[in-house]
Every structure is written in structure tokens, then in C-alpha cells.
Design a protein around this motif. Structure first.
Motif, mmCIF file in Angstrom:
data_model
loop_
_atom_site.group_PDB
_atom_site.id
_atom_site.type_symbol
_atom_site.label_atom_id
_atom_site.label_comp_id
_atom_site.label_asym_id
_atom_site.label_seq_id
_atom_site.Cartn_x
_atom_site.Cartn_y
_atom_site.Cartn_z
ATOM 1 N N SER A 140 21.599 -3.668 -24.797
ATOM 2 C CA SER A 140 20.912 -2.444 -25.215
ATOM 3 C C SER A 140 21.413 -2.041 -26.599
ATOM 4 O O SER A 140 22.282 -2.686 -27.168
ATOM 5 C CB SER A 140 21.186 -1.323 -24.203
ATOM 6 O OG SER A 140 22.580 -1.047 -24.149
ATOM 7 N N GLY A 141 20.864 -0.964 -27.106
ATOM 8 C CA GLY A 141 21.262 -0.471 -28.421
ATOM 9 C C GLY A 141 20.325 -0.969 -29.492
ATOM 10 O O GLY A 141 19.107 -0.872 -29.354
ATOM 11 N N THR B 134 17.509 -5.252 -27.554
ATOM 12 C CA THR B 134 17.417 -5.251 -26.103
ATOM 13 C C THR B 134 17.074 -6.658 -25.615
ATOM 14 O O THR B 134 16.280 -7.365 -26.229
ATOM 15 C CB THR B 134 16.354 -4.263 -25.585
ATOM 16 O OG1 THR B 134 15.097 -4.593 -26.151
ATOM 17 C CG2 THR B 134 16.724 -2.833 -25.941
ATOM 18 N N SER C 249 34.516 0.038 -20.748
ATOM 19 C CA SER C 249 33.949 -0.705 -21.876
ATOM 20 C C SER C 249 35.035 -1.016 -22.902
ATOM 21 O O SER C 249 36.055 -0.325 -22.982
ATOM 22 C CB SER C 249 32.806 0.070 -22.530
ATOM 23 O OG SER C 249 33.294 1.233 -23.158
ATOM 24 N N GLY D 268 26.830 -5.400 -19.011
ATOM 25 C CA GLY D 268 26.045 -4.977 -20.160
ATOM 26 C C GLY D 268 26.740 -5.194 -21.486
ATOM 27 O O GLY D 268 27.961 -5.242 -21.574
ATOM 28 N N SER E 37 26.251 -3.593 -25.488
ATOM 29 C CA SER E 37 25.569 -2.592 -26.296
ATOM 30 C C SER E 37 25.853 -2.892 -27.762
ATOM 31 O O SER E 37 27.012 -2.988 -28.171
ATOM 32 C CB SER E 37 26.063 -1.193 -25.937
ATOM 33 O OG SER E 37 25.424 -0.226 -26.741
ATOM 34 N N GLN F 174 25.682 -1.894 -31.633
ATOM 35 C CA GLN F 174 25.575 -0.743 -32.557
ATOM 36 C C GLN F 174 25.606 -1.250 -33.985
ATOM 37 O O GLN F 174 26.242 -2.181 -34.322
ATOM 38 C CB GLN F 174 26.725 0.238 -32.366
ATOM 39 C CG GLN F 174 26.697 0.987 -31.053
ATOM 40 C CD GLN F 174 27.563 0.351 -29.986
ATOM 41 O OE1 GLN F 174 28.617 -0.170 -30.267
ATOM 42 N NE2 GLN F 174 27.112 0.392 -28.765
#
Length: 146
Positions: A39-40, A43, A100, A142, A144, A146
């Protein structure tokens, strides 16, 4: 009477066959569920079979007791490439319990053996040799970007 018995048997067989087909559909749905999502800034998601179909590499990790374990899995850089990610600042690796750990693009780009590894129990984990033990995220679910 024989005709009614024949119809009843046919109906029972149809119910049994439909039930068997429904069970196979549920199993197929379970098998195809994603085990890792991204995600972020990008995807993507991968099932276990999709991850295992990607090029595999091995990585050695030495724990705090000095025990060396060899893991097999997919390079994190390959997963980012597969998701179309070329520029990012930080990748967060997220466990099922929401723990995380972050790694920068500079650190990860220089690490060819940083992988998402397959555990014997079917879960995933990050293996980042020469990184802090806190970067080794168990039960990884997951990523993520950024």
C-alpha cells in the motif's frame, strides 16, 4: 412407486454433487487469497503461489545468540520492481499484529539479499542480513511504500 424413488435418488445425487462443487469453490477461494499486500505510493498483492513463482534467493541471518539460519524467499527489491516502484523514501514492513519496521530506499537498494522469506509454518517474514534484529519482521502481511 419406482418412478418416485428414481426422482428422489436423482434429487439426492444432485444435492450431493452441488455440495461437493461448493466445497471446492471455497477451497479455491482460500488458496487464492493474498498473503502479502503493498500500500501507499504503490498498491499490489500477492498470493503464496504468486510469490513462489517469482525468482527466489537465499539469505543468511545471524540472530542475537549467534545462530545462523538460511532463509529462502523473494528479494524485496524484486517485489518493489514488480509493483512498479522505482522511487520511494521508506519501505515499512508490517506484521499481522501491526508491528512495523522501516528501511530507507538507500539501505534497501544496496541489499540484494534483503528478502521476504517463507517460514515453515506458512507465514512470511522479512530477512535483512546485517540489519538490526528489529528489522526482522515476523508474520509479515504488508508493505507500505512512502
Amino acid at each position: 412407486m419406482d418412478k418416485k424413488l428414481g426422482v428422489l435418488i436423482s434429487l439426492l445425487m444432485a444435492v450431493v454433487l452441488l455440495g461437493a462443487c461448493a466445497g471446492q469453490t471455497e477451497e479455491a477461494a482460500v488458496v487464492s487469497e493474498p498473503v502479502l499486500t503493498m500500500s501507499g505510493a504503490a498498491t499490489a498483492s500477492w498470493t503464496e503461489d504468486e510469490l513462489k513463482a517469482l525468482p527466489q534467493t537465499s539469505a543468511e541471518y545471524t540472530d542475537k545468540e549467534g545462530v545462523v539460519t538460511v532463509y529462502e524467499g523473494v528479494a524485496l527489491n524484486d517485489l518493489l520492481t514488480a509493483a512498479g516502484v522505482s522511487e520511494y523514501t521508506t519501505l515499512s514492513m508490517i506484521a499481522s499484529d501491526d508491528y512495523s519496521a522501516d528501511v530507507s530506499m538507500e539501505e534497501l537498494s544496496a541489499c540484494a539479499t534483503c528478502i521476504v522469506a517463507f517460514e515453515e509454518d506458512g507465514t512470511l517474514r522479512s530477512v535483512l542480513p546485517d540489519f538490526s534484529g528489529k528489522q526482522q519482521v515476523k508474520d509479515l502481511v504488508g508493505l507500505s511504500v512512502q
